[in-house]
Design a protein around this motif. Structure first.
Motif, PDB file in Angstrom:
ATOM      1  N   ILE A   8       0.859  -1.176   0.000  1.00  0.00           N
ATOM      2  CA  ILE A   8       0.000   0.000   0.000  1.00  0.00           C
ATOM      3  C   ILE A   8       0.898   1.230   0.000  1.00  0.00           C
ATOM      4  O   ILE A   8       2.050   1.145   0.436  1.00  0.00           O
ATOM      5  CB  ILE A   8      -0.975  -0.005   1.199  1.00  0.00           C
ATOM      6  N   PRO A   9       0.410   2.342  -0.518  1.00  0.00           N
ATOM      7  CA  PRO A   9       1.281   3.511  -0.660  1.00  0.00           C
ATOM      8  C   PRO A   9       1.977   3.886   0.648  1.00  0.00           C
ATOM      9  O   PRO A   9       1.356   3.916   1.700  1.00  0.00           O
ATOM     10  CB  PRO A   9       0.318   4.607  -1.095  1.00  0.00           C
ATOM     11  N   GLY A  10       3.268   4.130   0.559  1.00  0.00           N
ATOM     12  CA  GLY A  10       4.040   4.543   1.714  1.00  0.00           C
ATOM     13  C   GLY A  10       4.657   3.402   2.486  1.00  0.00           C
ATOM     14  O   GLY A  10       5.444   3.631   3.395  1.00  0.00           O
ATOM     15  N   SER A  35       4.565   3.392  -3.868  1.00  0.00           N
ATOM     16  CA  SER A  35       3.801   4.625  -4.055  1.00  0.00           C
ATOM     17  C   SER A  35       2.414   4.366  -4.608  1.00  0.00           C
ATOM     18  O   SER A  35       1.607   5.282  -4.677  1.00  0.00           O
ATOM     19  CB  SER A  35       4.566   5.617  -4.932  1.00  0.00           C
ATOM     20  N   ILE A  36       2.111   3.131  -5.000  1.00  0.00           N
ATOM     21  CA  ILE A  36       0.749   2.803  -5.415  1.00  0.00           C
ATOM     22  C   ILE A  36       0.329   1.491  -4.754  1.00  0.00           C
ATOM     23  O   ILE A  36       1.162   0.776  -4.192  1.00  0.00           O
ATOM     24  CB  ILE A  36       0.602   2.698  -6.956  1.00  0.00           C
TER      25      ILE A  36
END
Lengths: 205, 251
Positions: A8-10, A35-36
């Motif tokens: 997940i992003p991050g 990032s996506i």
């Protein structure tokens, strides 16, 4: 496997010393972070690009795939762009004495996901007697035109040409709103009222 | 219904029965509209927001756009969303500030340099308002941007925090409150805080009411703590959506 199956992003995926950052990731505080949202994929780096260093092999690349890439088939994914010499289908959006502005709907055989703006200048409407061409008697707003891309143009328009027998208006509606049929290389006829209107007609196949 | 003088000080329960540090129910869905590039539906209590993303798409106007993607925010407040039906003009200052705040927040968290000369359009439809509107909009936009697959450094999550003490009472021990509803927002000073990532990095901080400077620290601490809780909830939603996507590929 240190990294999770779905990122997940991050979310940190691994150290940037062990992996290289691929598509869908970015580097933050010496960590490769997603990032996506999507599944994580690891693959070996292309060795041809870094052939200078032969001793140590480059680190594997970590990338996060866009989930939709896997769900949708390839046809929907390939986003076609008009290129020079491509034959396109376009709708005339507005006309003035110097040019006709069109919205490109189909490139080659592929329907565009997004409309592209194009321009047919008066000197590009037909190959002969260019000085006698009048945009008003060649195109009307709403016509569907088959045209060829002659230049990628400026930053907002593709430049198109209808010079050629197979190029020109393929579908037109009359002032009365009826779909017309072509009767010559420069005329369409309304089947209901019998009125003819002038167009730059594309030769039917 | 003066909240801070009557009932709260006795039972330490708010009008809707929550304690000072409790969030309202958050319910969120991702990918609700098939036609949009990304979409989400978010409820924070009775505040309900639909967010859709269009883009990154080519810039329409002539002149091109810059080397980074431009983020445009459109907020549509439904006439039936509030307590009274209010006609809002296009140039409503509060809506304009919300749009600016949201665009500004996401231009720092999204990797806009990957999409030069393009626009990312964030459209927010507010179906029901009951406080924490900006926070709900930010959370909904985060989910929709994840659905659209636009690369970002981390989540932006937001919530509100208020202070129960009135200006005149000067009560130092007054509790700060988390996640205000509209009746609390109307009478208490509050701020909206948005954090980026799992840490305590504040990326959005908006305060439209006045409060004593001494209250600010407590409100901010409660707000940041609330953001962590919101992040947990949104995390679950995103993970569930990711699992569903992967399962649909395998089958």
């Amino acid at each position: 496997m240190a990294y999770p199956s779905i990122a997940i992003p991050g979310q940190p995926l691994g150290l940037s010393s062990q992996y290289a950052s691929g598509p869908g990731t970015h580097v933050q505080n010496a960590h490769i972070c997603a990032s996506i949202l999507g599944p994580v994929v690891e693959y070996a780096q292309d060795t041809k690009a870094s052939s200078g260093k032969t001793r140590d092999s480059p680190p594997p690349v970590l990338s996060v795939q866009r989930s939709a890439q896997l769900v949708s088939n390839d046809a929907a994914l390939t986003n076609v762009l008009p290129e020079v010499d491509a034959v396109v289908l376009a709708r005339v959006t507005r006309i003035n004495p110097r040019q006709a502005t069109v919205a490109i709907l189909v490139v080659g055989e592929t329907v565009c996901s997004d409309e592209f703006q194009g321009l047919i200048r008066v000197q590009d409407v037909r190959a002969t007697e260019k000085d006698k061409v009048k945009i008003f008697s060649s195109f009307r707003p709403g016509d569907i035109v088959r045209a060829q891309v002659i230049s990628l143009g400026d930053q907002s328009n593709y430049y198109l040409s209808t010079a050629g027998n197979h190029l020109g208006v393929v579908m037109a509606t009359s002032d009365g709103g009826n779909t017309m049929y072509p009767i010559s290389w420069k005329e369409f006829k309304d089947p209901v009222t019998g009125v003819t209107e002038s167009r730059k007609v594309a030769k039917p196949f | 219904m003066p909240l801070d003088t009557s009932s709260y000080s006795l039972a330490l329960l708010r009008l809707d029965g929550r304690r000072w540090n409790e969030l309202r129910r958050i319910h969120a869905q991702i990918s609700t509209q098939a036609a949009a590039d990304g979409s989400s539906y978010l409820e924070m209590g009775n505040t309900k927001v639909i967010c859709t993303i269009a883009g990154p798409a080519e810039v329409r106007r002539t002149g091109g756009g810059g080397s980074d993607a431009e983020i445009k925010v459109e907020i549509d407040i439904a006439g039936f969303s509030g307590v009274e039906r209010k006609k809002r003009t296009k140039t409503d200052k509060r809506v304009a500030e919300m749009r600016y705040t949201i665009a500004n927040a996401f231009s720092s968290s999204l990797l806009t340099h990957l999409y030069p000369r393009s626009t990312i359009q964030i459209t927010l439809h507010i179906l029901s308002q009951d406080g924490s509107l900006l926070a709900a909009c930010l959370n909904a936009a985060t989910l929709a941007l994840i659905d659209a697959g636009i690369p970002m450094t981390d989540y932006i999550v937001a919530c509100t925090a208020g202070s129960t003490s009135s200006y005149s009472s000067n009560d130092e021990s007054a509790d700060p409150l988390l996640d205000l509803n509209s009746s609390e927002e109307m009478e208490l000073p509050f701020l909206t805080v948005g954090t980026l990532g799992a840490g305590e990095k504040v990326s959005v901080l908006v305060m439209e009411t006045r409060a004593q400077i001494g209250r600010l620290e407590g409100m901010l601490a409660v707000g940041v703590d609330g953001c962590k809780q919101v992040r947990e909830i949104l995390d679950q939603v995103v993970r569930r959506h990711g699992k569903k996507l992967v399962n649909s590929i395998v089958e």
